[in-house]
Design an enzyme around this catalytic site. Structure first.
Site, PDB file in Angstrom:
ATOM      1  N   HIS A   1      -2.580   0.768   5.372  1.00  0.00           N
ATOM      2  CA  HIS A   1      -3.819   0.921   5.128  1.00  0.00           C
ATOM      3  C   HIS A   1      -4.786   0.860   6.155  1.00  0.00           C
ATOM      4  O   HIS A   1      -4.404   0.033   7.127  1.00  0.00           O
ATOM      5  CB  HIS A   1      -4.178  -0.342   4.049  1.00  0.00           C
ATOM      6  CG  HIS A   1      -5.401  -0.050   3.267  1.00  0.00           C
ATOM      7  ND1 HIS A   1      -6.746  -0.258   3.888  1.00  0.00           N
ATOM      8  CD2 HIS A   1      -5.623  -0.092   1.930  1.00  0.00           C
ATOM      9  CE1 HIS A   1      -7.384  -0.153   2.769  1.00  0.00           C
ATOM     10  NE2 HIS A   1      -6.992   0.377   1.881  1.00  0.00           N
TER      11      HIS A   1
ATOM     12  N   THR B   1      -8.269   5.327  -3.310  1.00  0.00           N
ATOM     13  CA  THR B   1      -7.152   5.239  -3.569  1.00  0.00           C
ATOM     14  C   THR B   1      -6.848   5.489  -5.249  1.00  0.00           C
ATOM     15  O   THR B   1      -6.013   5.879  -5.693  1.00  0.00           O
ATOM     16  CB  THR B   1      -6.212   3.970  -3.042  1.00  0.00           C
ATOM     17  OG1 THR B   1      -6.427   4.009  -1.538  1.00  0.00           O
ATOM     18  CG2 THR B   1      -5.137   3.503  -3.870  1.00  0.00           C
TER      19      THR B   1
ATOM     20  N   ASP C   1      -2.388   9.576  -0.796  1.00  0.00           N
ATOM     21  CA  ASP C   1      -3.576   9.375  -1.532  1.00  0.00           C
ATOM     22  C   ASP C   1      -4.934  10.012  -0.823  1.00  0.00           C
ATOM     23  O   ASP C   1      -5.813  10.391  -1.934  1.00  0.00           O
ATOM     24  CB  ASP C   1      -3.663   8.026  -2.078  1.00  0.00           C
ATOM     25  CG  ASP C   1      -3.835   7.102  -0.797  1.00  0.00           C
ATOM     26  OD1 ASP C   1      -3.766   7.591   0.472  1.00  0.00           O
ATOM     27  OD2 ASP C   1      -3.916   5.854  -0.815  1.00  0.00           O
ATOM     28  N   HIS C   2      -5.109   9.819   0.240  1.00  0.00           N
ATOM     29  CA  HIS C   2      -6.502  10.018   0.704  1.00  0.00           C
ATOM     30  C   HIS C   2      -6.420  10.193   2.208  1.00  0.00           C
ATOM     31  O   HIS C   2      -5.241  10.324   2.875  1.00  0.00           O
ATOM     32  CB  HIS C   2      -7.746   9.107   0.325  1.00  0.00           C
ATOM     33  CG  HIS C   2      -7.187   7.533   0.829  1.00  0.00           C
ATOM     34  ND1 HIS C   2      -7.090   7.339   1.951  1.00  0.00           N
ATOM     35  CD2 HIS C   2      -6.931   6.466   0.020  1.00  0.00           C
ATOM     36  CE1 HIS C   2      -6.718   5.917   2.156  1.00  0.00           C
ATOM     37  NE2 HIS C   2      -6.666   5.552   0.788  1.00  0.00           N
TER      38      HIS C   2
ATOM     39  N   GLU D   1       0.111   5.184   0.859  1.00  0.00           N
ATOM     40  CA  GLU D   1      -1.154   4.787   1.486  1.00  0.00           C
ATOM     41  C   GLU D   1      -1.446   5.703   2.749  1.00  0.00           C
ATOM     42  O   GLU D   1      -0.894   5.441   3.658  1.00  0.00           O
ATOM     43  CB  GLU D   1      -1.296   3.473   1.579  1.00  0.00           C
ATOM     44  CG  GLU D   1      -2.556   2.897   2.385  1.00  0.00           C
ATOM     45  CD  GLU D   1      -3.822   3.054   1.447  1.00  0.00           C
ATOM     46  OE1 GLU D   1      -4.893   3.474   1.969  1.00  0.00           O
ATOM     47  OE2 GLU D   1      -3.585   2.859   0.273  1.00  0.00           O
TER      48      GLU D   1
END
Length: 638
Positions: free
Chosen positions: A428, A315, A487-488, A273
């Protein structure tokens, strides 16, 4: 009789008349008013059931009443007796929906969506334990239905005026407009606060908490139906063949380097994450931010020009691309819109070679519609929140420490060869759990979003390192391929200045912003073989084709490329931006940058052709998903 007595008498008459008028109006509209009050109370009660900590009846009451008013309006299209029966029937239906949603929430911590109902997988795991989920207080959803029976008999004997259809229709228009108007205001407000939430349906639970259960199901049904309609249009046969030819041409590229080297080995993929490359091999006050990741990078094949390519699905888009090598949805989330499609996914391809496949994520199963999509993609098992002991929380939910520890035990039970797909959670956004993350001195970045992120990703790195050490110590790493990637983005663009300061960037451009959107990606081979740095410009779309080469899987229906055998650097983003490693096109400003110099360059005919090919490829991906073309192609071959 004096004046005072007359005034008092008149006042009594007035009050008496008002009371009689109220009674008359109640008798005339008792079914509609009773329905409105009872259903509002039930939906608010459900809101408290799913969010006892943050339940705000005053804030929720408005959208709940607004969502019920259109139903009340429909009731007025019927005559008196029909209206009474309509409200009673709809009350039963809403009660059953709320009851089912309550049981579903107790198991999945989520709300039932249309996609969930369509996919029988969703309720398989609940059905066996449904009796255990029922509580005595659930009778409140149905108690009024029993109590209304004697009331309906009493009210049947009270005469009501039967209005003509024209008047009933005018009442319908008024109440319906009132409900839609107020409801539109609440939905619009939410769409401004969280622009992608209603389209992507990424967090169904939050949407329900804010707008109420009826609104959620209305929006969910609308999205589901409109998606179905848009995909029901017939595609010209020529277009089907055009897309198929394009896929065939891409699939003909067969790898030479590393071909089949991982065949028969386990595959462990870890999606971390908000992990971005700007933290790799960086220190603050002499302490490494990601010491464990740095260690594993040095003993793996590391890709230092690897980009995330996510869109509205965030995600879930990263998961989708890695497991399918298809681009994210043009709008909304592929995990929600295409969960009923036929997909040529990585878990499916590995299952055909005898692999056991399992997905692991310590959060709500229904978040991003994972419990539906993982089944569609062919995972044998999905270990979501209900599969773990929630013994430690950091950030949004189950801590990465507990997640990795429990997942390790579950992975050891898998029959080899296996594919385990793991998604972490603790790092997150908005990275506010300072106590859970533990001590890490972020120096001058204290009390900033960037500083909070650095502390959060340092925590996750520590847990990732302990998990990988366990895998290695257990001997599992000797017969497994381990792939790790981010992921991002970690830092939203509104906080770009903090990132630029960290990187020492002066006068940053759109090119600089994009260059900071790289995420780490590494492939670890047994015995630390092939440790190296690969500089190819690549992205999440390329993971599956690369693994297909390593595991000797069919290269069908993939739009990415095998990085280990690519002849060109190539990354395409959902918004139409792209790079070939030498130039970078930024779609939102319609500018081309020379990567080496950082300067803006003019568009040439060659660059224009590249841009057109990029847009065409995105259209092909949309066609594949919108019209479920993989299913069409598979049916042709059978």
């Amino acid at each position: 009789m004096d004046n005072r007595t007359i005034v008092e008498h008149n006042s009594q008459n007035t009050l008496s008349n008002i009371w009689l008028n109220i009674q008359k109006q109640w008798a005339q509209h008792w079914d509609a008013l009773t329905f409105l009050i009872i259903v509002t109370a039930k939906v608010l009660y459900y809101g408290k059931e799913i969010s006892p900590e943050y339940f705000n009846p005053i804030a929720l009451q408005g959208p709940v009443v607004a969502s019920i008013l259109p139903i009340v309006a429909i009731g007025y299209l019927f005559k008196n007796n029909g209206r009474k029966n309509f409200f009673y029937t709809v009350n039963i239906i809403i009660s059953l929906i709320l009851f089912a949603d309550t049981l579903y929430y107790r198991y999945f911590k989520d709300v039932i969506s249309m996609g969930a109902i369509k996919d029988s997988f969703l309720l398989k795991s609940v059905s066996s334990s449904v009796l255990a989920l029922i509580k005595s207080k659930d009778i409140l959803y149905f108690l009024d239905i029993i109590l209304l029976i004697p009331l309906m008999k009493i009210m049947k004997n009270i005469e009501r005026k039967e209005f003509k259809f024209r008047l009933r229709f005018m009442v319908f228009i008024f109440i319906f407009s009132l409900g839609v108007g107020f409801n539109g205001k609440y939905i619009y407000k939410l769409s401004k606060e969280q622009p992608l939430l209603i389209k992507t349906m990424s967090n169904k639970l939050y949407l329900t908490k804010v707008l109420g259960n009826i609104n959620f199901h209305a929006i969910d049904s609308y999205n589901y139906i409109t998606n179905k309609i848009s995909r029901s249009k017939k595609v010209p046969e020529a277009r089907i063949e055009e897309v198929q030819s394009f896929l065939k041409e891409k699939g003909e590229t067969k790898g030479i380097n590393f071909a089949g080297e991982a065949e028969g080995k386990n595959l462990i993929v870890i999606q971390v994450e908000a992990l971005q490359s700007f933290v790799v091999n960086k220190k603050i006050n002499g302490e490494e931010i990601t010491p464990n990741l740095n260690k594993w990078i040095n003993k793996s094949m590391y890709f230092d020009n690897f980009f995330y390519q996510v869109a509205g699905g965030n995600t879930s888009d990263a998961e989708f691309m890695v497991n399918n090598s298809l681009y994210p949805a043009a709008s909304g989330a592929a995990y929600y819109q295409y969960s009923g499609n036929t997909l040529n996914s990585l878990p499916k391809a590995l299952k055909e070679k005898g692999y056991n496949t399992a997905a692991f994520h310590g959060y709500i199963e229904g978040f991003w519609n994972r419990n539906v999509m993982y089944n569609t993609e062919g995972f044998d098992n999905f270990h979501g929140e209900h599969s773990f002991e929630l013994n430690d929380r950091v950030g949004l939910g189950l801590s990465d420490e507990s997640f990795f520890n429990q997942s390790f035990e579950k992975i050891k039970e898998l029959k080899e060869p296996f594919y385990s797909f793991m998604v972490t959670l603790s790092s997150h956004f908005p990275y506010e759990d300072a106590e859970g993350y533990g001590s890490f001195n972020v120096g001058e970045y204290e009390n900033t979003l960037l500083g909070d992120y650095l502390r959060g990703i340092h925590y996750t790195d520590k847990q990732l390192g302990m998990f990988l050490d366990k895998i290695e110590k257990d001997g599992l790493a000797d017969d497994s391929i381990i792939l790790i990637y981010g992921d991002h983005s970690a830092i939203p663009k509104e906080y770009a200045e903090e990132l630029y300061k960290f990187e020492g960037a002066t006068n940053p451009t759109d090119l600089d912003w994009y260059q900071y959107q790289k995420v780490p990606m590494l492939i670890h081979f047994p015995k630390d073989e092939h440790k190296s740095v690969n500089n190819t410009y690549s992205g999440q779309m390329d993971v599956y084709p690369t693994l297909a080469n390593l595991f000797n899987l069919p290269n069908k229906y993939m739009l990415g490329q095998d990085i280990l055998n690519s002849t060109e650097d190539r990354v395409i983003f959902r918004n139409g931006s792209f790079t070939n490693g030498e130039i970078f096109y930024v779609s939102w400003s319609n500018q081309y940058y020379d990567i080496a110099s950082g300067n803006v360059i003019s568009e040439t005919e060659e660059l224009k052709k590249i841009k057109q090919k990029v847009l065409q490829e995105l259209e092909y991906s949309d066609d594949i998903l919108d019209y479920d073309l993989i299913k069409t192609y598979e049916n042709k071959t059978q």
